[in-house]
Design a protein around this motif. Structure first.
Motif, PDB file in Angstrom:
ATOM      1  N   UNK A  50       0.816  -1.199   0.000  1.00 49.81           N
ATOM      2  CA  UNK A  50       0.000   0.000   0.000  1.00 49.81           C
ATOM      3  C   UNK A  50       0.852   1.251   0.000  1.00 49.81           C
ATOM      4  N   UNK A  51       0.275   2.336  -0.474  1.00 50.53           N
ATOM      5  CA  UNK A  51       0.962   3.621  -0.476  1.00 50.53           C
ATOM      6  C   UNK A  51       0.726   4.335   0.848  1.00 50.53           C
ATOM      7  N   UNK A  52       1.533   5.372   1.087  1.00 52.70           N
ATOM      8  CA  UNK A  52       1.393   6.181   2.298  1.00 52.70           C
ATOM      9  C   UNK A  52       1.373   7.652   1.893  1.00 52.70           C
ATOM     10  N   UNK A  53       0.362   8.363   2.373  1.00 49.82           N
ATOM     11  CA  UNK A  53       0.245   9.789   2.082  1.00 49.82           C
ATOM     12  C   UNK A  53       0.182  10.556   3.397  1.00 49.82           C
ATOM     13  N   UNK A  54       1.002  11.594   3.497  1.00 48.91           N
ATOM     14  CA  UNK A  54       1.033  12.449   4.682  1.00 48.91           C
ATOM     15  C   UNK A  54       0.564  13.837   4.265  1.00 48.91           C
ATOM     16  N   UNK A  55      -0.473  14.332   4.906  1.00 50.56           N
ATOM     17  CA  UNK A  55      -1.051  15.625   4.542  1.00 50.56           C
ATOM     18  C   UNK A  55      -0.133  16.780   4.960  1.00 50.56           C
ATOM     19  N   UNK A  56      -0.435  17.960   4.444  1.00 48.44           N
ATOM     20  CA  UNK A  56       0.344  19.157   4.755  1.00 48.44           C
ATOM     21  C   UNK A  56       0.414  19.397   6.261  1.00 48.44           C
ATOM     22  N   UNK A  57       1.620  19.713   6.733  1.00 54.83           N
ATOM     23  CA  UNK A  57       1.802  20.123   8.113  1.00 54.83           C
ATOM     24  C   UNK A  57       1.720  19.043   9.161  1.00 54.83           C
ATOM     25  N   UNK A  58       1.582  17.795   8.765  1.00 55.12           N
ATOM     26  CA  UNK A  58       1.436  16.691   9.718  1.00 55.12           C
ATOM     27  C   UNK A  58       2.803  16.266  10.252  1.00 55.12           C
ATOM     28  N   UNK A  59       2.845  15.834  11.499  1.00 51.10           N
ATOM     29  CA  UNK A  59       4.068  15.302  12.096  1.00 51.10           C
ATOM     30  C   UNK A  59       3.917  13.803  12.301  1.00 51.10           C
ATOM     31  N   UNK A  60       4.920  13.029  11.843  1.00 47.12           N
ATOM     32  CA  UNK A  60       4.893  11.576  11.990  1.00 47.12           C
ATOM     33  C   UNK A  60       6.236  11.065  12.485  1.00 47.12           C
ATOM     34  N   UNK A  61       6.251   9.789  12.824  1.00 50.35           N
ATOM     35  CA  UNK A  61       7.502   9.092  13.066  1.00 50.35           C
ATOM     36  C   UNK A  61       8.041   8.543  11.757  1.00 50.35           C
ATOM     37  N   UNK A  63       8.387   6.327   8.389  1.00 51.01           N
ATOM     38  CA  UNK A  63       7.414   5.933   7.370  1.00 51.01           C
ATOM     39  C   UNK A  63       8.029   4.818   6.541  1.00 51.01           C
ATOM     40  N   UNK A  64       7.300   3.687   6.390  1.00 53.33           N
ATOM     41  CA  UNK A  64       7.872   2.545   5.673  1.00 53.33           C
ATOM     42  C   UNK A  64       6.787   1.746   4.969  1.00 53.33           C
ATOM     43  N   UNK A  65       7.055   1.397   3.716  1.00 51.77           N
ATOM     44  CA  UNK A  65       6.219   0.450   2.994  1.00 51.77           C
ATOM     45  C   UNK A  65       7.123  -0.425   2.137  1.00 51.77           C
ATOM     46  N   UNK A  66       6.562  -1.512   1.628  1.00 54.62           N
ATOM     47  CA  UNK A  66       7.324  -2.391   0.730  1.00 54.62           C
ATOM     48  C   UNK A  66       6.898  -2.165  -0.703  1.00 54.62           C
ATOM     49  N   UNK A  67       5.606  -2.288  -0.969  1.00 55.14           N
ATOM     50  CA  UNK A  67       5.082  -2.102  -2.318  1.00 55.14           C
ATOM     51  C   UNK A  67       4.119  -0.924  -2.317  1.00 55.14           C
ATOM     52  N   UNK A  68       4.655   0.239  -2.597  1.00 52.72           N
ATOM     53  CA  UNK A  68       3.817   1.423  -2.610  1.00 52.72           C
ATOM     54  C   UNK A  68       4.642   2.693  -2.606  1.00 52.72           C
ATOM     55  N   UNK A  69       4.015   3.770  -3.044  1.00 49.29           N
ATOM     56  CA  UNK A  69       4.674   5.072  -3.071  1.00 49.29           C
ATOM     57  C   UNK A  69       4.448   5.802  -1.748  1.00 49.29           C
ATOM     58  N   UNK A  70       5.252   6.838  -1.527  1.00 50.79           N
ATOM     59  CA  UNK A  70       5.141   7.670  -0.329  1.00 50.79           C
ATOM     60  C   UNK A  70       5.128   9.128  -0.771  1.00 50.79           C
ATOM     61  N   UNK A  71       4.096   9.857  -0.337  1.00 51.41           N
ATOM     62  CA  UNK A  71       3.987  11.279  -0.649  1.00 51.41           C
ATOM     63  C   UNK A  71       3.809  12.052   0.654  1.00 51.41           C
ATOM     64  N   UNK A  72       4.640  13.083   0.818  1.00 47.99           N
ATOM     65  CA  UNK A  72       4.632  13.874   2.040  1.00 47.99           C
ATOM     66  C   UNK A  72       4.303  15.318   1.674  1.00 47.99           C
ATOM     67  N   UNK A  73       3.292  15.887   2.338  1.00 43.12           N
ATOM     68  CA  UNK A  73       2.795  17.207   1.997  1.00 43.12           C
ATOM     69  C   UNK A  73       3.640  18.351   2.527  1.00 43.12           C
ATOM     70  N   UNK A  74       3.286  19.556   2.099  1.00 42.91           N
ATOM     71  CA  UNK A  74       4.000  20.777   2.465  1.00 42.91           C
ATOM     72  C   UNK A  74       4.159  20.912   3.976  1.00 42.91           C
ATOM     73  N   UNK A  75       5.392  21.228   4.390  1.00 36.43           N
ATOM     74  CA  UNK A  75       5.641  21.548   5.780  1.00 36.43           C
ATOM     75  C   UNK A  75       5.504  20.414   6.761  1.00 36.43           C
ATOM     76  N   UNK A  76       5.413  19.197   6.289  1.00 34.51           N
ATOM     77  CA  UNK A  76       5.290  18.048   7.195  1.00 34.51           C
ATOM     78  C   UNK A  76       6.627  17.739   7.859  1.00 34.51           C
ATOM     79  N   UNK A  77       6.562  17.027   8.984  1.00 30.36           N
ATOM     80  CA  UNK A  77       7.745  16.592   9.722  1.00 30.36           C
ATOM     81  C   UNK A  77       7.659  15.082   9.876  1.00 30.36           C
ATOM     82  N   UNK A  78       8.713  14.381   9.460  1.00 26.50           N
ATOM     83  CA  UNK A  78       8.687  12.928   9.516  1.00 26.50           C
ATOM     84  C   UNK A  78       9.982  12.392  10.113  1.00 26.50           C
TER      85      UNK A  78
END
Length: 222
Positions: A50-61, A63-78
């Motif tokens: 699966x893919x992972x999408x992080x919205x604008x300004x979100x803070x996360x730890x 981020x990991x996937x095997x089969x999928x894309x990763x998109x991180x929004x404006x100003x996010x912290x990961x």
């Protein structure tokens, strides 16, 4: 009166701790995409398919996937970001507190982003625009563009492929160091590449390739 005030304060503190807007929630899946929505703080995000999408300004730890894309929004912290089969795209102003890695896929970081580790692919291009990278850039078969105004505090390393079953000559990776870009570390090439370095750019020592200077906004196409 004092006991009543303490009781109210304790109740408010417990309510705040239970508020989902401030909770740090880990999300882990085997099959399915993950969407980290605005207004919440997250822990680690991981899935297998699966893919992972992080919205604008979100803070996360991390981020990991095997089969999928990763998109991180404006100003996010990961934290660190990794996938095996999929691309990684960081919008503007992202801070990634770790490495950004993929095996089969590209990595792109837009303006004002900061990556506090290294960037690595095997089969996939790497592009930075006005981005600060604390570590190295490493790939085997991917093109690399250190775009306008980017600063790489580490070096660039293109490894020699471990083996090839192709009967046709391998394509040469293109490496572009753009206008006003800086690569403080060494540029090491274990295979033949096409290297373009803008006249306003600065690099560390180069081994395994000869730089072709250019002074236009973009590097030559050939």
């Amino acid at each position: 009166m004092k006991a009543s005030s303490l009781t109210v304060a304790l109740a408010l503190a417990l309510a705040a701790a239970a508020n989902p807007a401030v909770a740090q929630e880990d999300i882990s899946k085997v099959n399915g995409s993950i969407s980290a929505e605005s207004g919440q703080r997250y822990g680690d995000l991981d899935t297998v398919n699966g893919s992972i999408r992080v919205a604008d300004g979100v803070e996360t730890g991390d981020i990991e996937t095997v089969n999928g894309s990763i998109k991180v929004g404006d100003g996010a912290r990961t934290g660190s970001i990794s996938t095996v089969n999929g691309g990684v795209r960081l919008a503007g102003g992202v801070i990634a507190r770790g490495n950004v890695e993929t095996v089969n896929g590209s990595i792109f970081a837009d303006r004002r982003s900061q990556i506090e580790g290294s960037v690595e692919t095997v089969n996939g291009g790497i592009g930075l625009v006005e981005t600060r990278l604390a570590g190295d850039i490493e790939t085997v078969n991917g093109d690399i563009t250190v775009g306008v105004g980017s600063v790489v505090n580490g070096g660039i390393h293109i490894k020699k492929p471990s083996f090839s079953i192709s009967l046709t000559p391998n394509r040469k990776p293109r490496v572009i160091i753009g206008p006003n870009a800086v690569v403080n570390g060494a540029l090491q090439f274990e295979r033949e590449v096409v290297l373009y370095v803008h006249r306003s750019a600065k690099t560390g020592p180069i081994s395994g390739a000869t730089a072709v200077p250019f002074d236009t906004d973009t590097a030559p196409e050939n």
